[in-house]
Design a protein around this motif. Structure first.
Motif, PDB file in Angstrom:
ATOM      1  N   PHE A 106      54.402  43.614  12.734  1.00 47.68           N
ATOM      2  CA  PHE A 106      54.766  42.214  12.815  1.00 47.68           C
ATOM      3  C   PHE A 106      53.883  41.629  13.912  1.00 47.68           C
ATOM      4  CE2 PHE A 106      58.873  43.601  11.071  1.00 47.68           C
ATOM      5  CZ  PHE A 106      59.153  42.573  10.190  1.00 47.68           C
ATOM      6  N   PHE A 107      53.186  40.598  13.601  1.00 40.73           N
ATOM      7  CA  PHE A 107      52.369  39.895  14.586  1.00 40.73           C
ATOM      8  C   PHE A 107      53.015  38.528  14.759  1.00 40.73           C
ATOM      9  CE2 PHE A 107      48.878  37.123  15.810  1.00 40.73           C
ATOM     10  CZ  PHE A 107      48.293  37.855  16.826  1.00 40.73           C
ATOM     11  N   TYR A 108      53.309  38.142  15.994  1.00 39.49           N
ATOM     12  CA  TYR A 108      53.961  36.847  16.182  1.00 39.49           C
ATOM     13  C   TYR A 108      53.334  36.052  17.316  1.00 39.49           C
ATOM     14  CZ  TYR A 108      56.695  39.293  19.810  1.00 39.49           C
ATOM     15  OH  TYR A 108      57.088  40.030  20.897  1.00 39.49           O
ATOM     16  N   THR A 109      53.443  34.746  17.155  1.00 37.32           N
ATOM     17  CA  THR A 109      52.914  33.809  18.139  1.00 37.32           C
ATOM     18  C   THR A 109      54.020  32.842  18.538  1.00 37.32           C
ATOM     19  OG1 THR A 109      50.753  33.916  17.069  1.00 37.32           O
ATOM     20  CG2 THR A 109      51.119  32.094  18.576  1.00 37.32           C
ATOM     21  N   ILE A 110      54.232  32.709  19.840  1.00 38.96           N
ATOM     22  CA  ILE A 110      55.195  31.731  20.361  1.00 38.96           C
ATOM     23  C   ILE A 110      54.388  30.593  20.956  1.00 38.96           C
ATOM     24  CG2 ILE A 110      57.081  31.294  21.978  1.00 38.96           C
ATOM     25  CD1 ILE A 110      57.753  34.279  21.822  1.00 38.96           C
ATOM     26  N   GLU A 111      54.670  29.398  20.489  1.00 34.04           N
ATOM     27  CA  GLU A 111      53.932  28.208  20.905  1.00 34.04           C
ATOM     28  C   GLU A 111      53.963  28.026  22.416  1.00 34.04           C
ATOM     29  OE1 GLU A 111      53.705  24.075  18.671  1.00 34.04           O
ATOM     30  OE2 GLU A 111      55.593  24.326  19.754  1.00 34.04           O
TER      31      GLU A 111
END
Length: 136
Positions: A106-111
């Motif tokens: 899972f690759f995730y980005t938090i603004e």
């Protein structure tokens, strides 16, 4: 002459039939390639009800040589909207069984914060793998 015309016509008809009939080569059925299934499960067991930052999740699968599967965004919402275990999100990917170990994450980005990932692996002989990620 009386027999020549029907004989010539019969001979012409036979030649047309012989030259127009083509033997088709037998069609070989496609070789069935086996596949492996990766099931990605995403949920949280934390209370993020006050967190209004935007987060987006992607799935990534690769072996040592190349990227096998990449979904640009599978889930995008506010952090507070990540579902709990009872309402978990499930994504399935079928990948070719090439006999290699694969990395699945899972690759995730938090603004306005950054990016991170949760990495797991699938052994070369595993046909089905569950990658469960309780987001924290």
């Amino acid at each position: 002459m009386k027999y020549f015309l029907p004989t010539a016509f019969l001979f012409s008809a036979m030649m047309c039939l012989v030259t127009s009939c083509k033997k088709e080569k037998p069609v070989k059925p496609p070789v069935a390639t086996s596949a492996r299934t990766l099931r990605f499960i995403l949920y949280t067991n934390q209370d993020f009800s006050g967190n209004n930052q935007h987060i987006s999740f992607s799935l990534h699968v690769s072996n040592a040589q190349k990227t096998i599967a990449f979904d640009s965004t599978v889930f995008s919402a506010k952090v507070k909207d990540i579902p709990d275990k009872l309402h978990q999100l499930v994504f399935e990917k079928k990948i070719p069984d090439d006999g290699t170990i694969v990395a699945a994450d899972f690759f995730y980005t938090i603004e306005n914060v950054g990016m991170s990932w949760y990495l797991d692996s699938c052994a070369a002989n595993e046909k089905f793998k569950v990658i469960e990620y309780p987001f924290r």
